[in-house]
Design an enzyme around this catalytic site. Structure first.
Site, PDB file in Angstrom:
ATOM      1  N   GLU A 101       8.857  46.885 -34.108  1.00 52.57           N
ATOM      2  CA  GLU A 101       8.954  46.878 -35.584  1.00 52.57           C
ATOM      3  C   GLU A 101       7.627  47.288 -36.223  1.00 52.57           C
ATOM      4  O   GLU A 101       7.570  47.466 -37.440  1.00 52.57           O
ATOM      5  CB  GLU A 101       9.382  45.495 -36.069  1.00 52.57           C
ATOM      6  CG  GLU A 101       8.268  44.461 -36.202  1.00 52.57           C
ATOM      7  CD  GLU A 101       7.771  43.895 -34.871  1.00 52.57           C
ATOM      8  OE1 GLU A 101       8.257  44.349 -33.810  1.00 52.57           O
ATOM      9  OE2 GLU A 101       6.883  43.025 -34.876  1.00 52.57           O
ATOM     10  N   CYS A 130       8.071  40.376 -27.917  1.00 50.20           N
ATOM     11  CA  CYS A 130       6.818  39.631 -27.758  1.00 50.20           C
ATOM     12  C   CYS A 130       7.089  38.248 -27.157  1.00 50.20           C
ATOM     13  O   CYS A 130       7.443  38.142 -25.996  1.00 50.20           O
ATOM     14  CB  CYS A 130       6.082  39.568 -29.098  1.00 50.20           C
ATOM     15  SG  CYS A 130       4.362  39.069 -28.898  1.00 50.20           S
ATOM     16  N   HIS A 181       5.495  45.425 -30.052  1.00 54.51           N
ATOM     17  CA  HIS A 181       6.202  45.250 -31.326  1.00 54.51           C
ATOM     18  C   HIS A 181       6.854  46.543 -31.808  1.00 54.51           C
ATOM     19  O   HIS A 181       6.223  47.326 -32.517  1.00 54.51           O
ATOM     20  CB  HIS A 181       5.236  44.726 -32.385  1.00 54.51           C
ATOM     21  CG  HIS A 181       4.860  43.309 -32.160  1.00 54.51           C
ATOM     22  ND1 HIS A 181       5.558  42.262 -32.710  1.00 54.51           N
ATOM     23  CD2 HIS A 181       3.887  42.758 -31.397  1.00 54.51           C
ATOM     24  CE1 HIS A 181       5.022  41.112 -32.311  1.00 54.51           C
ATOM     25  NE2 HIS A 181       4.004  41.392 -31.502  1.00 54.51           N
TER      26      HIS A 181
END
Lengths: 358, 1072
Positions: free
Chosen positions: A336, A250, A334
């Site tokens: 994650e 990001c 993202h």
């Protein structure tokens, strides 16, 4: 209590307060995710923003308890506290039900002093933001007057507010040492790294990490305009001559791009959702990703050693870059997740693979 | 990977609609055919369901109205020589047939490429042991179960797993033959029945009370995967998902749970190797993140149709393209038209699916819900609050309910029991429990429904109390009125709750409506755009909500034509009215009108936003239709093509000055109102069965004394004979009168004479200003007494006198003229010895319209629509007297699913679907039609118990033919004696309650017969238990059953006089 959202362009939306009752202002942005409000609210990338959810039914499963694990990471949230300036929804559910719920969303918002309004036509609001671009707004309560001029949070260095102040070490003695430049890191990024048994050295955004020994450099997500992070960019640039693997997420993608000489720009209304389609240009594989960003890397400005790694299938914007010869890469989305789809978590494995091969 | 280079494909349809396999496959198949067409691929469709949109002109290139069996599919393959075959679009019927073709080596023999998911992958998901093995390989948890092949092993497995257990038959659609067992006795019964459906039965640990969650997953050949939608069942595990109220997206799952299950769904689809679409069902522990995979459907399913409608993502269309080798990223999002098909829809609304049951139509059926599906249709409601969606949905199911509250009080004997042992009425029992002060915890304990849903339902209940407290309608303040509307209250509900002046509910509704408009509390129209407004979308897919400030759309200058669709499928109204609606909207569109469809049934083609200029996926209530009319200001509204729901609205819309296209609502009322209709017939001197309006018992007895038993008893405004019954004696009549009076107080009950042994004839026509333009006459195989929706229909009628036809035409012309019909109509006649009586007249399209239109190759709806819009039309050259072939329409029954229901036909309709086949003569067409609805040509023995003397005589010649064919005839004592007298040898069989050898029930269980004929002795449903036992056990053992002597005789005659191997395989186009 009745409350109003007033946009800088003058439109007003009346609703009911279900959070802390104190006027506030910020940049109004929307997210189209259908679940994951505790994660979104605690995502530091939302600093300075008033978050609108397009999914109308919010609060259904309450909020889990704010516990921390053995590393001091929040067990269920993405940071220690709520970061949005305000929360704007259509249909708030005061009654909640979930085995893991600790309190209602409203109680939590009040506790954390975050204003919130329900009863808003969030679809209409979203269309406005889409057509006119993200804009400033304020929330006022019942008989209060609106303030004349709203300060733009993006004018400040929000990364400095989000970052840790001191170095924090996790899992000392892990297989590899990874320096994590904290621009406002989500806890799940740290969890994803720790799961792979590495030592994480979390450093403040402006810390000169080039003085410490490490096996891999990770640049985190974070709020606001990357242009404020000149110190971070300088530090990253210093490492580009070397061969130590770099992975950015990001804001990390934007800062790595800036360090490589590319430019960034502000998107009209950003990408904030769980359903952003990206394609990996090296093998045509497609992934559904979770995103939260208002700025993007300008592909046209990428240097000759750099190439676009991922592209957004909706609007063709940059979703990641990689170095043609060195183990440097980053993703605008993202991997994650938390909240959102976990399709791209394998990028952490790729990072580890590069570290091992190095 | 290279794209398939295929020029011709065969798509297998799903056949007749049945419980567990309904209109959703017309939608899936139509979408898939559309996708192939876009690619320039020639399409061949095999589907005997003649009422579907997919079997219409211009959808597939060639259509075969033939049974979906390996035998006939192979014949079509041999003839057409397609290069590819599509198995995933015709439900379990097509899938099973495809697996069978694969196993028999037929796919290989003809070098047929299966487009999409490979057959082996399908087999891996259908065979429980293989499936579990597959899941273990990727560390995915499944429900512990054991596959067994005999009863003893089943008992042992249940002991090991521990009760309660669930029994499932492998390879069975909609949970056929499955159920819960708490002990060994229950297990024995269920397992035995399950073995009649499948050689393999699964005994699994029951997870009753866990959440039930589904994901719709898509994968392309490049291994790119998306989940288009997830759904959560309001009713937790234990109730079949087809029987559950389902919401999309999930409401009570956290991010972690949502994405955990999503990731597993993708892992599964990859490991199995699905190409296209599949559905993954989970059980999720309500107290942790523990889960189990329940099942995977490697094909388009009811859930995928729902997901398509819920999200706007055209799953079947995309799946078909993926089958050709496209990558998801190479295809476009059909709604935005700018973004890629590789994405996951973001909803900014909630949808609620509610099943529609018709259990009241079946005598003796158990109303308990469980792991087997019984519902016959469903609705989908869209809202921006859960309360709004579910209240809309509860109105849409059309069983006289006005939402969650403000309904007639139910008589629930034991609330706690009704909560813990769910029936089709459970949601209303919850309403009553709340009303009686039960708290959420208590209701949760009894139902295991997640408390979040119960809190939301309680919100509705709370607001209803606030409305009740108002002194009058005008006493409701703006805030309360707005809140009530936002929680999905209708004007009717608000009026009923707030009015204290004893206004008629329909008047109160208008008072609320006018007050609301004055106070500017109005609904807004929102779009379904797949991306929650993130990108601009050119979508015409709309819904109406009170949870919004502004419309998403503008309203056009040029006046649109609105077509009202048919609502939830139910017994008596299903895909045939969808065909009519789709064709009407298409004609309006072709004529240059801005075409608008209103409908809310997710299983339909009419709710595909491609079919019209604007689709309002919303209620067909007076209130909502008026809301839309107020906004759209239409040129006219078509009420004549969607069956009884729009028909019933005609007069009320007319009273609000809404322009109704076609026949005047005043005429519609004259035809619907029995009294008005009858006096009209009297004036015209047209004969009708004698009847009388009923107000008191004394008059009834007097009337019955004149006409004699049997009599028919019915309320007005009926479709499919709701609450209609034949009574043979005084006792029965008194009983049914009570039932009928409960159904509708507003309309008087009618008693009419029942003419026995009369032919029933259907006259379908289209008229213009009272002049008949085209017509079709068809006859029933069965004598009057079998509901016209259940009867076997022959078109053109083959066995009626020319004199009869002449009279029919004359009477029809008189009626058309008197009622000044413009548009479609249907008249039902009784004929006996050239004596003709009118039974009823509907000034709308009837269920026979698609059948006659396709047989005659003249689209009756297209012509109707042109006439209603006052546009020119060309009168077809050919009439029914010019065609050289015959069509037969046969009914599909779903008694196997309706445990304990008496599978007997009567004046109340019981069939769930139908087929229509074409032959050179009645025998050929009838044989094909009967094979299409699951009958098999008897090879070994026929069991006959033939009831009264008349039926015995009817069956005599057929029995002789069967004997000559070498079939063994078995008969109960009386029938045997009769046959013996007439020179036919029959083996004597003992009644169910007779001890000793040759007990019929045992012989049925041993599969000694391959056809059972049991003719009821009289017309009432209150049959002798012995006969019921015979019928029910034939059904439970999956042996074809016939209960009508004339149909049985016709079927045996056809089966004995034709050899299926000699039948000519002709496509619809080839039949001229």
């Amino acid at each position: 209590m009745k409350a109003k959202l007033i946009l800088e362009t003058g439109e007003q939306f009346g609703g009911q307060s279900f959070g802390y009752e104190h006027p506030t202002s910020g940049e109004v942005v929307f997210n189209t995710a259908m679940c994951g409000y505790p994660e979104s609210l605690t995502d530091p990338s939302y600093i300075g923003e008033m978050l609108v959810l397009t999914y109308p039914l919010i609060g259904n499963y309450g909020v889990p308890v704010g516990e921390f694990d053995k590393y001091g990471l929040s067990r269920y949230f993405e940071s220690e506290k709520i970061h949005v300036r305000a929360f704007i929804v259509s249909d708030y559910s005061e009654n909640y039900c979930h085995w893991n719920a600790h309190q209602s969303l409203s109680a939590w918002l009040k506790q954390q002093q975050i204003p919130a309004i329900s009863g808003i036509d969030t679809r209409l609001l979203t269309k406005l933001l889409r057509e006119k671009g993200s804009m400033l707004g304020q929330i006022v309560f019942e008989n209060e007057n609106a303030i004349a001029e709203i300060s733009n949070p993006a004018a400040d260095n929000l990364v400095a507010q989000a970052s840790c102040r001191e170095i924090i070490r996790y899992n000392e003695g892990g297989e590899y040492k990874i320096v994590l430049v904290d621009c406002g890191v989500k806890h799940n990024i740290i969890r994803c790294l720790l799961k792979r048994n590495v030592e994480v050295i979390r450093v403040p955004w402006d810390y000169d990490f080039t003085n410490i020994a490490y096996d891999g450099l990770f640049i985190s997500n974070g709020p606001g305009d990357p242009a404020h992070c000149t110190k971070t960019v300088e530090n990253i640039r210093k490492t580009l001559d070397g061969d130590t693997p770099i992975f950015g997420i990001c804001m990390g993608n934007q800062l790595l791009s800036l360090a490589s000489g590319a430019k960034t720009y502000k998107l009209k209304y950003g990408h904030r959702s769980h359903n952003q389609p990206v394609q990996m240009l090296t093998n045509k594989r497609c992934f559904v990703t979770s995103q939260n960003h208002g700025y993007a890397v300008d592909n046209a400005t990428l240097g000759s050693d750099w190439q676009q790694l991922f592209v957004n299938l909706n609007d063709g914007t940059n979703e990641g870059i990689y170095h043609k010869h060195k183990p440097f890469f980053s993703a605008q989305f993202h991997p994650e997740a938390a909240s959102g789809p976990v399709d791209t978590e394998f990028l952490f494995d790729e990072f580890l693979k590069k570290i091992k091969n190095n | 990977m290279e794209k398939h280079n295929i020029k011709k494909v065969l798509l297998i349809g799903s056949g007749a609609l049945k419980i567990g396999e309904a209109g959703e496959f017309d939608y899936s198949g139509s979408q898939a055919l559309k996708a192939m067409k876009e690619e320039g691929i020639e399409t061949v469709l095999i589907n005997p369901n003649i009422a579907t949109v997919q079997t219409s002109d211009g959808v597939a290139d060639k259509v075969y109205f033939l049974p979906i069996t390996p035998f006939f599919v192979e014949k079509v393959i041999a003839k057409e020589k397609p290069e590819g075959i599509m198995l995933a679009y015709g439900g379990q019927t097509a899938l099973n047939c495809g697996v069978e073709l694969y196993k028999q080596g037929i796919l290989e023999k003809y070098n047929l490429q299966v487009l999409g998911t490979p057959v082996q992958a399908i087999i891996d998901t259908e065979d429980r042991e293989k499936f579990n093995q597959k899941l273990s390989e990727i560390n995915v948890k499944y429900i512990q179960s054991e596959a067994v092949t005999n009863v003893a092993d089943a008992c042992r497995a249940a002991e090991t797993l521990g009760y309660p257990v669930i029994v499932r038959a492998a390879y069975a659609l909609g949970g056929l033959g499955s159920g819960f067992c708490d002990n060994v006795d229950e297990l024995n019964v269920l397992v035995e029945r399950a073995f009649t459906h499948s050689p393999q039965v699964l005994i699994e640990k029951s997870l009753k009370g866990w959440k039930e969650i589904e994901y719709e997953v898509v994968r392309d050949v490049y291994d790119n995967c998306i989940t288009v939608c997830n759904m959560e069942n309001l009713d937790p595990l234990g109730i079949h998902t087809g029987e559950s109220i389902v919401v999309a997206p999930s409401q009570t799952l956290t991010n972690s749970e949502y994405h955990k299950l999503r990731e597993i769904a993708i892992r599964i689809i990859r490991h199995i190797g699905v190409v296209g679409e599949c559905n993954v069902q989970y059980a999720l522990d309500p107290n942790s993140e523990d889960y189990r995979v329940i099942e995977v459907n490697a094909r388009l399913s009811r859930s995928s149709a729902l997901a398509s409608k819920a999200t706007g993502y055209p799953l079947a269309f995309i799946a078909a393209k993926l089958g050709l080798g496209y990558g998801l990223y190479e295809l476009r999002n059909a709604v935005t038209r700018d973004t890629s098909a590789f994405f996951e829809p973001a909803l900014d609304y909630v949808v609620c699916k509610i099943p529609r049951w018709d259990l009241g139509k079946f005598h003796g059926v158990s109303k308990k819900l469980g792991s087997s599906m019984k519902s016959v249709g469903e609705v989908m409601a869209i809202g921006r609050t859960f309360e709004e969606a579910i209240q809309k949905g509860l109105r849409m199911i059309g069983q006289g309910m006005h939402g969650f509250v403000a309904n007639k009080e139910l008589s629930v004997a034991n609330i706690e029991k009704s909560l813990s042992e769910p029936t089709d009425m459970r949601i209303f029992v919850i309403a009553q429990a709340l009303e009686k002060g039960y708290n959420i915890d208590k209701i949760h304990d009894l139902t295991k429904i997640d408390k979040w849903f119960l809190y939301k339902l309680k919100n509705i209940n709370d607001i209803s109390h606030q409305l009740q407290k108002c002194k009058s309608i005008n006493d409701i303040n703006d805030d309360l009125l707005k809140t009530a509307k936002q929680l999905g209250f209708s004007d009717f509900q608000i009026g009923r709750l707030a009015d204290k002046s004893q206004m008629k509910p329909d008047d109160a509704l208008l008072v609320v409506r006018n007050m609301r408009k004055q106070r500017n509390i109005l609904p807004v129209v929102k779009q379904i755009d797949t991306l929650a407004a993130e990108y601009p979308a050119r979508t015409n897919y709309l819904y109406v909500t009170y949870n919004g400030d502004k419309h998403d759309i503008d309203f056009a200058e040029n006046k649109p034509v609105i077509v009202l669709g048919s609502g939830a499928y139910r017994i008596g109204s299903s895909v045939e009215f969808d065909w009519c609606s789709v064709n009407a909207v298409k004609t309006a569109r072709n004529l240059g009108y801005n075409s608008i469809m209103i409908n809310y049934n997710p299983e339909t083609v009419s709710t595909d936003y491609d079919e019209c200029d604007r689709l309002y996926f919303d209620e067909l209530s007076f209130e909502r239709v008026m809301d839309i009319i107020d906004l759209e200001n239409p040129e006219g509204v078509i009420v004549a093509v969607g069956g009884q729901i729009p028909n019933n609205l005609a007069m009320r819309l007319h009273n609000q000055n809404v322009p109704i296209l076609g026949t005047s609502p005043v005429s519609i009322d004259r035809a619907e109102n029995r009294h008005k209709f009858s006096s009209m017939l009297d004036t015209l001197k047209i004969d009708q069965p004698r009847w009388k309006e009923l107000n008191n018992m004394k008059d009834i007895y007097n009337f019955v004394d004149t006409v004699g038993f049997p009599v028919i008893i019915r309320p007005s405004y009926v479709l499919s004979g709701a609450a209609m019954n034949v009574c043979s004696n005084k006792e029965e009549m008194e009983y049914f009168l009570k039932l009928a009076a409960n159904v509708s107080k507003e309309f008087p009950v009618v008693v009419s004479e029942f003419v026995q042994s009369a032919k029933e004839i259907e006259f379908d026509g289209v008229a213009k200003n009272g002049e008949i333009m085209i017509y079709a006459i068809s006859e029933h195989v069965e004598f009057a007494g079998v509901h016209s929706g259940d009867a076997t229909l022959v078109f053109p009628a083959q066995k009626i006198y020319f004199e009869t036809i002449r009279r029919l035409k004359k009477i029809s012309r008189q009626i058309a003229k008197e009622l000044q019909i413009t548009g479609p109509f249907n008249i039902q006649y009784l004929a006996k010895n050239n004596d003709i009586k009118v039974i009823e007249c509907n000034l709308r399209a009837s269920r026979t319209f698609p059948f006659i239109s396709k047989i005659l190759k003249t689209n009756f709806i297209d012509i109707s629509t042109r006439l209603m819009l006052d546009k020119p039309f060309v009168k077809p050259e050919k009439t029914e007297f010019d065609i050289d072939y015959v069509g037969v329409k046969a009914s599909q029954f779903s008694f196997t699913r309706l445990q304990k229901a008496d599978p007997v036909l009567g004046v109340d309709m019981a069939s769930t679907g139908e087929v229509g086949c074409i032959g050179n003569d009645v025998n050929e067409a009838l044989l094909l039609a009967m094979l299409s609805v699951g009958y098999k040509i008897p090879q070994r023995g026929i069991m006959i118990s033939s009831g009264e003397a008349k039926s015995k005589l009817t069956l005599l010649e057929a029995c002789r033919m069967a004997q000559e064919k070498g079939l063994k005839i078995y008969a109960t004592h009386g029938t045997k004696a009769f046959l013996q007298e007439h020179g036919i040898n029959a083996i004597s069989v003992g009644w169910p309650d007779e001890k000793g050898e040759n007990n019929i029930i045992e012989l049925i269980a041993d599969k000694v017969f391959d056809l059972v004929i049991n003719i009821p002795k009289n017309l009432t449903k209150d049959e002798l238990h012995n006969d019921y036992e015979i019928r029910r056990s034939a059904i439970d053992h999956n042996i074809p059953l016939l209960t009508n002597a004339r149909l049985a005789s016709a079927f045996i005659t056809a089966a004995c006089s034709l050899d299926v191997n000699d039948l000519e395989i002709r496509s619809w186009k080839e039949i001229k």
